[in-house]
Design a protein around this motif. Structure first.
Motif, PDB file in Angstrom:
ATOM      1  N   SER A 226       0.821  -1.211   0.000  1.00 22.66           N
ATOM      2  CA  SER A 226       0.000   0.000   0.000  1.00 22.66           C
ATOM      3  C   SER A 226       0.857   1.264   0.000  1.00 22.66           C
ATOM      4  N   ILE A 227       2.058   1.160   0.550  1.00 26.24           N
ATOM      5  CA  ILE A 227       3.042   2.244   0.530  1.00 26.24           C
ATOM      6  C   ILE A 227       4.368   1.661   0.047  1.00 26.24           C
ATOM      7  N   LYS A 228       5.041   2.370  -0.838  1.00 27.95           N
ATOM      8  CA  LYS A 228       6.288   1.858  -1.413  1.00 27.95           C
ATOM      9  C   LYS A 228       7.305   1.527  -0.317  1.00 27.95           C
ATOM     10  N   TRP A 239       9.889  -1.805  -9.133  1.00 25.56           N
ATOM     11  CA  TRP A 239       8.702  -1.227  -8.516  1.00 25.56           C
ATOM     12  C   TRP A 239       7.782  -0.633  -9.583  1.00 25.56           C
ATOM     13  N   ASP A 240       6.525  -1.045  -9.573  1.00 26.87           N
ATOM     14  CA  ASP A 240       5.517  -0.510 -10.482  1.00 26.87           C
ATOM     15  C   ASP A 240       4.682   0.512  -9.710  1.00 26.87           C
ATOM     16  N   GLU A 241       4.860   1.770 -10.037  1.00 27.54           N
ATOM     17  CA  GLU A 241       4.207   2.847  -9.302  1.00 27.54           C
ATOM     18  C   GLU A 241       2.692   2.813  -9.463  1.00 27.54           C
ATOM     19  N   GLY A 244       1.504  -0.538  -7.592  1.00 24.05           N
ATOM     20  CA  GLY A 244       2.010  -0.713  -6.235  1.00 24.05           C
ATOM     21  C   GLY A 244       2.581  -2.092  -6.008  1.00 24.05           C
ATOM     22  N   VAL A 245       3.057  -2.741  -7.089  1.00 26.87           N
ATOM     23  CA  VAL A 245       3.587  -4.096  -6.988  1.00 26.87           C
ATOM     24  C   VAL A 245       5.109  -4.069  -7.086  1.00 26.87           C
ATOM     25  N   LEU A 246       5.738  -4.730  -6.128  1.00 30.64           N
ATOM     26  CA  LEU A 246       7.191  -4.887  -6.136  1.00 30.64           C
ATOM     27  C   LEU A 246       7.521  -6.296  -6.598  1.00 30.64           C
ATOM     28  N   THR A 247       8.332  -6.389  -7.644  1.00 31.60           N
ATOM     29  CA  THR A 247       8.828  -7.682  -8.121  1.00 31.60           C
ATOM     30  C   THR A 247      10.292  -7.795  -7.716  1.00 31.60           C
ATOM     31  N   PHE A 248      10.684  -8.920  -7.160  1.00 33.14           N
ATOM     32  CA  PHE A 248      12.062  -9.085  -6.693  1.00 33.14           C
ATOM     33  C   PHE A 248      12.415 -10.569  -6.643  1.00 33.14           C
ATOM     34  N   SER A 249      13.685 -10.856  -6.387  1.00 32.70           N
ATOM     35  CA  SER A 249      14.145 -12.246  -6.287  1.00 32.70           C
ATOM     36  C   SER A 249      14.542 -12.557  -4.853  1.00 32.70           C
ATOM     37  N   LYS A 268      -0.877   4.145   9.351  1.00 34.06           N
ATOM     38  CA  LYS A 268      -2.272   3.780   9.145  1.00 34.06           C
ATOM     39  C   LYS A 268      -2.494   3.346   7.697  1.00 34.06           C
ATOM     40  N   HIS A 269      -3.274   2.316   7.504  1.00 31.74           N
ATOM     41  CA  HIS A 269      -3.621   1.774   6.188  1.00 31.74           C
ATOM     42  C   HIS A 269      -2.392   1.214   5.448  1.00 31.74           C
ATOM     43  N   THR A 270      -1.387   0.805   6.209  1.00 28.84           N
ATOM     44  CA  THR A 270      -0.205   0.202   5.590  1.00 28.84           C
ATOM     45  C   THR A 270      -0.306  -1.318   5.678  1.00 28.84           C
ATOM     46  N   TYR A 271      -0.211  -1.960   4.533  1.00 27.28           N
ATOM     47  CA  TYR A 271      -0.272  -3.421   4.508  1.00 27.28           C
ATOM     48  C   TYR A 271       0.346  -3.910   3.198  1.00 27.28           C
ATOM     49  N   TYR A 272       0.531  -5.223   3.095  1.00 29.68           N
ATOM     50  CA  TYR A 272       1.012  -5.810   1.841  1.00 29.68           C
ATOM     51  C   TYR A 272       0.260  -7.094   1.567  1.00 29.68           C
ATOM     52  N   LYS A 273       0.272  -7.498   0.304  1.00 34.35           N
ATOM     53  CA  LYS A 273      -0.446  -8.701  -0.122  1.00 34.35           C
ATOM     54  C   LYS A 273       0.413  -9.456  -1.127  1.00 34.35           C
ATOM     55  N   ILE A 274       0.644 -10.740  -0.865  1.00 27.07           N
ATOM     56  CA  ILE A 274       1.466 -11.557  -1.754  1.00 27.07           C
ATOM     57  C   ILE A 274       0.637 -11.989  -2.962  1.00 27.07           C
ATOM     58  N   ILE A 275       1.126 -11.635  -4.143  1.00 30.84           N
ATOM     59  CA  ILE A 275       0.430 -11.972  -5.384  1.00 30.84           C
ATOM     60  C   ILE A 275       0.916 -13.307  -5.935  1.00 30.84           C
TER      61      ILE A 275
END
Length: 296
Positions: A226-228, A239-241, A244-249, A268-275
């Motif tokens: 939700s936040i870079k 990083w895709d602005e 909001g998706v970060l691709t990495f190894s 507040k409202h900070t979270y992440y989700k594994i795609i």
């Protein structure tokens, strides 16, 4: 040209406190005593050398041993070597290193030029060791197996030896990942005026590399934030602005889990989700479930 050789010989004897005199100079170069005296006078009055005669030692000496000859008395190779030393010391921290850089620069007469002498792998190993000691970045011109020439900025970590060949284990800013470079393929090398910090994935990458000596097989993950986040914490980050998706190894689940667990989610409202991958999402669910049970 003959006089330059004589002046250089005389200067080297004076620096070493050998107390040369006109007799030695005339015998060394088969000159008359008068010509030898002219060389001494040229050194003293034309080149402003601090030369005085010692009756006790029956020879000449320098009252100031820091005196150096003008650069036209040095060979091209000697000037380049001094310029190289000046360049390397300029990149090192501390006032003493800066003074050494200025000193070698004055001797070479080639301040602010790029190092252009041919160096061996052993020379490069010395430069790498200095960079590692000061945690300084390196600028490197590297020749790959297909003869493609690359310029890289790397963070040097370790020198590895395998089958009597030397390798550099480093973090490459171009690839944003760890790499192993064969030192004999390095064409140019210089210390940058910028320091680095160890990447958080250093340990697992180094342990894998020093045992297998191959780049480990890595997984690719895509995570929505939700936040870079701080992308420098990951390897090969993209990083895709917009999404909001970060691709990495990554190599191991355990190390990645610790990294995600320690992310600052206090806003507040900070979270992440594994795609992806799906197995990573499921393993993290299992890990979190187990942790919640422990806290019950």
């Amino acid at each position: 040209m003959a006089q330059l050789h004589r002046i250089k010989w005389l200067h080297e004897r004076l620096v070493k406190n050998k107390f040369p005199n006109c007799r030695e100079l005339s015998e060394q170069f088969e000159l008359s005593r008068r010509q030898a005296l002219r060389d001494v006078e040229y050194l003293k009055f034309s080149l402003n050398a601090p030369v005085e005669y010692s009756h006790k030692h029956r020879g000449y000496y320098y009252t100031d041993t820091s005196f150096s000859l003008p650069t036209f008395f040095l060979s091209h190779e000697e000037q380049n070597t001094l310029a190289y030393l000046s360049h390397q010391y300029s990149a090192m921290p501390g006032s003493n290193a800066k003074e050494m850089s200025k000193f070698f620069g004055r001797l070479s007469g080639k301040n602010d030029i790029r190092f252009d002498t041919k160096a061996t792998s052993h020379d490069f190993e010395e430069v790498i060791c200095k960079a590692i000691a000061y945690q300084s970045k390196l600028h490197m011109v590297y020749k790959k197996k297909n003869d493609v020439i690359n310029r890289r900025i790397v963070h040097p970590y370790k020198i590895l030896i395998r089958h009597n060949k030397s390798y550099l284990f480093a973090f490459c800013e171009k690839r944003l990942d760890f790499r192993v470079f064969l030192i004999s393929r390095i064409g140019e090398l210089s210390i940058c005026n910028e320091q680095y910090t160890f990447h958080p994935d250093f340990n697992e990458n180094y342990e894998w590399t020093k045992h297998s000596f191959y780049t480990p097989q890595k997984y690719t993950a895509k995570i929505f934030f939700s936040i870079k986040p701080y992308t420098h914490l990951f390897t090969q980050p993209s990083w895709d602005e917009e999404t909001g998706v970060l691709t990495f190894s990554f190599i191991s689940f355990e190390n990645l889990f610790k990294k995600l667990f320690n992310l600052d989610l206090s806003y507040k409202h900070t979270y992440y989700k594994i795609i992806s991958p799906n197995w990573l999402r499921e393993k993290i669910k299992e890990k979190m479930t187990l942790m919640l049970k422990i806290l019950e």
